[in-house]
Design a protein around this motif. Structure first.
Motif, short mmCIF file in Angstrom:
data_model
loop_
_atom_site.label_atom_id
_atom_site.label_comp_id
_atom_site.label_asym_id
_atom_site.label_seq_id
_atom_site.Cartn_x
_atom_site.Cartn_y
_atom_site.Cartn_z
N PRO A 157 -4.80 3.52 -3.15
CA PRO A 157 -3.59 3.27 -2.40
C PRO A 157 -2.80 2.00 -3.05
CG PRO A 157 -5.41 2.54 -1.07
CD PRO A 157 -6.08 3.26 -2.33
N CYS A 158 -3.49 1.26 -4.11
CA CYS A 158 -2.82 0.05 -4.52
C CYS A 158 -3.75 -0.41 -5.74
CB CYS A 158 -3.21 -0.77 -3.54
SG CYS A 158 -4.71 -1.33 -3.09
N TYR B 191 -0.78 -1.41 7.18
CA TYR B 191 0.66 -1.14 6.97
C TYR B 191 0.63 -0.45 5.49
CZ TYR B 191 1.63 -3.73 11.20
OH TYR B 191 1.43 -4.05 12.75
N PHE B 192 1.72 0.47 5.36
CA PHE B 192 2.19 1.22 4.30
C PHE B 192 3.56 0.67 3.93
CE2 PHE B 192 -1.37 3.35 6.13
CZ PHE B 192 -2.21 3.58 4.83
N ASP B 193 3.95 0.62 2.51
CA ASP B 193 5.05 -0.04 2.09
C ASP B 193 6.31 0.98 2.37
OD1 ASP B 193 6.92 -2.05 0.78
OD2 ASP B 193 6.59 -0.71 -0.99
N MET C 143 0.82 -1.29 -0.05
CA MET C 143 -0.08 -0.10 -0.07
C MET C 143 0.75 1.02 -0.02
SD MET C 143 -3.33 -0.86 0.07
CE MET C 143 -4.25 -2.54 0.62
N GLN C 144 0.29 2.34 -0.60
CA GLN C 144 0.87 3.78 -0.66
C GLN C 144 -0.28 4.43 0.24
OE1 GLN C 144 1.65 4.73 -4.69
NE2 GLN C 144 -0.18 6.41 -4.45
N LEU C 145 0.09 5.58 0.67
CA LEU C 145 -1.08 6.57 1.11
C LEU C 145 -1.73 7.06 0.22
CD1 LEU C 145 1.53 8.39 3.68
CD2 LEU C 145 -0.49 6.78 4.33
N ILE D 116 6.79 5.06 3.77
CA ILE D 116 6.55 6.40 3.79
C ILE D 116 7.22 7.19 4.56
CG2 ILE D 116 4.01 5.61 3.50
CD1 ILE D 116 3.79 5.81 6.61
N ASN E 219 3.95 9.87 1.18
CA ASN E 219 4.55 9.11 0.55
C ASN E 219 5.97 9.49 0.39
OD1 ASN E 219 2.50 6.90 0.07
ND2 ASN E 219 1.47 8.61 -1.23
#
Length: 320
Positions: free
Chosen positions: A197-198, A294-296, A134-136, A298, A318
């Motif tokens: 986010p994905c 969770y975000f990959d 995921m990204q923000l 950031i 990000n």
């Protein structure tokens, strides 16, 4: 930020178990009889002051007569399931439907909270955290107003269907707005682009809900304008309180990470412009169990973090 009020309101009861509180049993029986006799004034009189504000008398009549009784019929019985978050949950059988119902009583034996939602299967699969990278869902720096894994940092933790959700705002010089606090346009988050986010599919859209005047909430269209995404791993993402008529995607559409979905708004049960973001195991929020998001990669307060779950008080963006 305001907590989510009941998605629907109702009540239930019958039968005792060793865990049931007699005060709940008595009040619930009063409610059951009033509901089946269409005595909605008696139901309204059972509410505490906050419930009466959330559901005024005329709306109480309309809710129970039209939203509940017309499609579902009278209550036949209730089976106690568990005590949770200070209240009781019952599986309630109507003439035409079965629901799970949660309710709270205050110290004066008044009804302070009632929820009615589809029954959760006992073997419903849970989701501990996301497996999809995921990204923000925005392109600048935001502030985590509610977030984390403890109730102190994140009130959502107390509610299974939105457990570990985030409420996110934009902050400049320590404030979320500049100028007149009653104008949405003066809030730094309002109108900001919200992005995917994905890679995912758009599976549900709610649109056409008016944005609130800041400080006034809409407790009936709870999530307001909303986009729900499904990942390839059957994870569901809810992005809520979006700006009216700003959604630019359609149900069934495939989107890529970073693709614009909508703009941040102040619709639904929202006290000021912000983004509600949550991960859940099913599409229907009322019947969902939340998971950790969770975000990959950031930036957190200016420092890079990998595979990170943000928490209250952090500034996040990000990293690329």
């Amino acid at each position: 930020m305001h907590r989510f009020l009941p998605l629907f309101l109702l009540m239930y009861f019958i039968g005792f178990s060793q865990d049931e509180n007699p005060s709940y049993a008595g009040r619930a029986l009063d409610f059951l009889q009033a509901y089946n006799n269409s005595n909605y004034k008696s139901i309204f009189d059972m509410f505490d002051v906050n419930m009466k504000r959330a559901l005024p008398y005329e709306e109480t009549i309309d809710f129970f007569s039209q939203t509940v009784k017309r499609p579902m019929g009278e209550i036949e019985d209730m089976q106690f399931l568990e005590i949770k978050n200070g209240g009781h949950i019952y599986r309630t059988r109507f003439n035409k439907a079965v629901t799970d119902i949660f309710f709270n009583l205050n110290a004066a034996n008044q009804i302070s909270g009632l929820y009615i939602y589809p029954p959760k299967p006992f073997d419903v699969p849970r989701i501990e955290r996301n497996s999809t990278l995921m990204q923000l869902p925005f392109n600048n720096e935001w502030f985590v107003f509610w977030g984390g894994t403890t109730e102190e940092d994140n009130y959502h933790v107390a509610y299974e269907n939105q457990k570990f959700a985030f409420d996110l705002v934009r902050v400049v010089n320590g404030k979320t707005f500049s100028g007149d606090a009653e104008r949405n346009e003066n809030y730094f988050a309002f109108g900001q682009e919200i992005v995917a986010p994905c890679k995912a599919q758009v599976v549900e859209i709610i649109d056409g809900v008016k944005d609130n005047v800041p400080g006034v909430v809409n407790s009936f269209d709870l999530t307001g304008n909303t986009v729900v995404l499904r990942t390839d791993d059957d994870e569901f993402l809810v992005l809520a309180h979006l700006k009216e008529n700003s959604i630019v995607v359609e149900e069934g559409q495939e989107v890529n990470a970073g693709e614009v979905l909508a703009q941040c708004g102040n619709s639904g049960n929202s006290s000021e412009p912000h983004l509600h973001l949550s991960l859940q195991n099913t599409q229907d929020m009322a019947n969902a169990i939340g998971g950790k998001l969770y975000f990959d990669s950031i930036l957190v307060n200016g420092e890079t973090h990998r595979d990170y779950l943000p928490k209250k008080g952090e500034y996040i963006s990000n990293s690329n």
